[in-house]
Write an enzyme that holds these catalytic residues in place. Structure first.
Site, PDB file in Angstrom:
ATOM      1  NE  ARG A  66      -3.668   3.072   1.344  1.00 39.98           N
ATOM      2  CZ  ARG A  66      -2.653   3.794   0.060  1.00 39.98           C
ATOM      3  NH1 ARG A  66      -2.414   3.926  -0.580  1.00 39.98           N
ATOM      4  NH2 ARG A  66      -4.156   5.101   1.017  1.00 39.98           N
ATOM      5  CG  HIS A  82      -1.072   6.734   2.119  1.00 42.60           C
ATOM      6  ND1 HIS A  82      -0.976   5.433   2.205  1.00 42.60           N
ATOM      7  CD2 HIS A  82      -2.172   6.777   3.275  1.00 42.60           C
ATOM      8  CE1 HIS A  82      -1.620   4.621   3.094  1.00 42.60           C
ATOM      9  NE2 HIS A  82      -2.424   5.143   3.910  1.00 42.60           N
ATOM     10  CG  HIS A  92      -4.720   8.717   6.366  1.00 43.00           C
ATOM     11  ND1 HIS A  92      -3.970   8.395   7.341  1.00 43.00           N
ATOM     12  CD2 HIS A  92      -4.717   8.242   5.367  1.00 43.00           C
ATOM     13  CE1 HIS A  92      -4.138   7.480   7.348  1.00 43.00           C
ATOM     14  NE2 HIS A  92      -4.629   7.508   5.230  1.00 43.00           N
ATOM     15  CD  GLU A 106      -3.479   3.840   8.271  1.00 42.81           C
ATOM     16  OE1 GLU A 106      -3.848   4.695   7.604  1.00 42.81           O
ATOM     17  OE2 GLU A 106      -3.219   3.001   8.260  1.00 42.81           O
ATOM     18  CG  HIS A 145       1.038   5.520   6.854  1.00 37.36           C
ATOM     19  ND1 HIS A 145       1.026   6.798   7.231  1.00 37.36           N
ATOM     20  CD2 HIS A 145      -0.208   5.230   6.291  1.00 37.36           C
ATOM     21  CE1 HIS A 145      -1.077   7.392   6.876  1.00 37.36           C
ATOM     22  NE2 HIS A 145      -0.625   5.951   5.935  1.00 37.36           N
ATOM     23  CD  GLU A 201      -7.273   3.390   2.217  1.00 41.11           C
ATOM     24  OE1 GLU A 201      -6.434   3.413   1.317  1.00 41.11           O
ATOM     25  OE2 GLU A 201      -7.290   4.166   3.667  1.00 41.11           O
TER      26      GLU A 201
END
Ligand code: MN
Ligand code: MN
Length: 383
Positions: free
Chosen positions: A91, A94, A96, A101, A140, A163
């Site tokens: 993943r 990125h 947020h 999270e 992360h 997402e």
């Protein structure tokens, strides 16, 4: 007249359902019948979402599905994502903008990377039963470093999180003019030309490309962002269940989120209580449960949740959880949007209040009141 007929019918219905339940093997059916004629859930939003039976969105290297205020309106302050990564898949890097999270690994092995604004850099392996916490805005990534698919649940402290709203590395690279890229990253055009030209989000991989764990040099003031939950000693345990807890006290990085795993034996209940300081986001890890919610205003709700389903109890709302199975235990992951765990239990409240007050309030004589237990456990056995 109409009302009388309705009441008569309601009483008949309740008598019928009560005897049907007594006649069954007991405990499997929700015991939500009431002589007072309450219509459970009427006029209220749903407190449970059938997340466990929703389809995954198939992605390159894994799959995910999400639940938030857009499909589960009561969950205003927390959203959830269930994600699977195939072996070696990543993943991508990125961040947020508007959510921290908190995550629990259900199965498999992951490796996380994290970078903060003070030059903090962290790499950690997080396996089944363990957790991580990424502060809002920190960069992360998550990779599956095991031979099996890894499955984990993310809980974000913002109900509107999706997402699609994450800031992904490939998105930025592919939406930045070439001259800005070459100058900003200090790379020649020949390399800039080869960078991703579309959003990747997730990237397939192979286990052979997974390196050994290289921990970056640690700033002495840096807090660890990975911890365990499943292997913790329960803070409460009796014959009916256990409560494992992780708060900011044990895991200081997670200053504004805490969590518990509640294990209930067949038929047992986490009794009536409320949390004065936090909303509660729930996911059934194993089993089948009933969630009772008291939202005030002359209403009440009863919801049934199966494995993978999500429940939500806003701050201050009274609630209880019951294992509906006669023979299987129940495990529920419970996440709070506060780093501190606070709860007030109804049985304790009644036991701590002078009996004169409780007797007047509940309108019961002394001999009835003395039947209320003086010890006030967190869990109640099957009845
Ligand atoms: Mn994330
Ligand atoms: Mn609770």
């Amino acid at each position: 007249m109409f009302k009388r007929i309705f009441l008569f019918a309601a009483v008949l219905f309740c008598v019928a359902t009560t005897s049907a339940q007594t006649g069954s093997s007991g405990g499997a059916a929700p015991q939500n019948n009431s002589l007072s004629g309450v219509q459970w859930g009427a006029g209220l939003p749903r407190f449970a979402y059938p997340f466990g039976s929703k389809e995954f969105e198939q992605l390159n290297g894994g799959r995910s599905r999400q639940v938030g205020s857009y499909n589960f309106p009561i969950s205003k302050n927390m959203a959830g994502v269930l994600m699977e990564l195939d072996p070696g898949a990543l993943r991508e890097l990125h961040w947020h903008a508007e959510a921290a999270e908190w995550a629990y690994v259900i199965s498999g092995q992951t490796r996380i990377t994290l970078t903060g604004p003070g030059g903090q850099a962290e790499v950690a392996d997080v396996n089944a039963g363990e957790i991580w916490y990424f502060p809002k805005g920190w960069g992360h990534s998550i990779q599956n470093i095991g031979h099996e698919t890894t499955k984990f649940v993310l809980v974000l402290n913002n109900g509107e999180f999706t997402e699609q709203s994450t800031f992904n590395l490939s998105d930025w690279i592919s939406h930045t003019p070439m001259n800005v890229l070459t100058e900003g990253l200090g790379i020649p055009l020949s390399i800039a030309n080869q960078l991703p030209n579309s959003v990747r989000y997730m990237l397939p991989g192979s286990i052979s490309s997974v390196g050994t764990l290289k921990k970056p040099a640690k700033n002495p003031k840096q807090l660890p962002h990975a911890f365990t939950l499943l292997s913790r000693t329960p803070v409460f345990t009796d014959g009916n269940g256990t409560l494992k807890l992780v708060t900011a006290k044990e895991f200081p990085a997670s200053f504004n989120m805490s969590a518990a795993i509640i294990h209930l034996e067949p038929g047992s209940m986490r009794g009536l209580h409320w949390h004065p300081n936090a909303d509660e986001w729930q996911m059934v890890l194993n089993g089948h449960m009933e969630l009772m919610v008291f939202p005030s205003g002359g209403k009440g709700a009863v919801e049934t949740l199966n494995q993978g389903d999500v429940g939500y109890v806003p701050k201050g709302y009274g609630h209880a959880l019951k294992n509906l199975s006669n023979d299987k235990p129940l495990d529920v992951l419970v996440v709070f949007n506060s780093g501190e765990y606070q709860s007030i239990d109804l049985n304790k409240w009644l036991a701590l209040t002078p009996s004169e007050v409780v007797k007047i309030n509940l309108q019961i004589p002394e001999d009835r009141f003395s039947q209320f237990p003086r010890n006030t456990p967190l869990f109640e056995g099957a009845r």
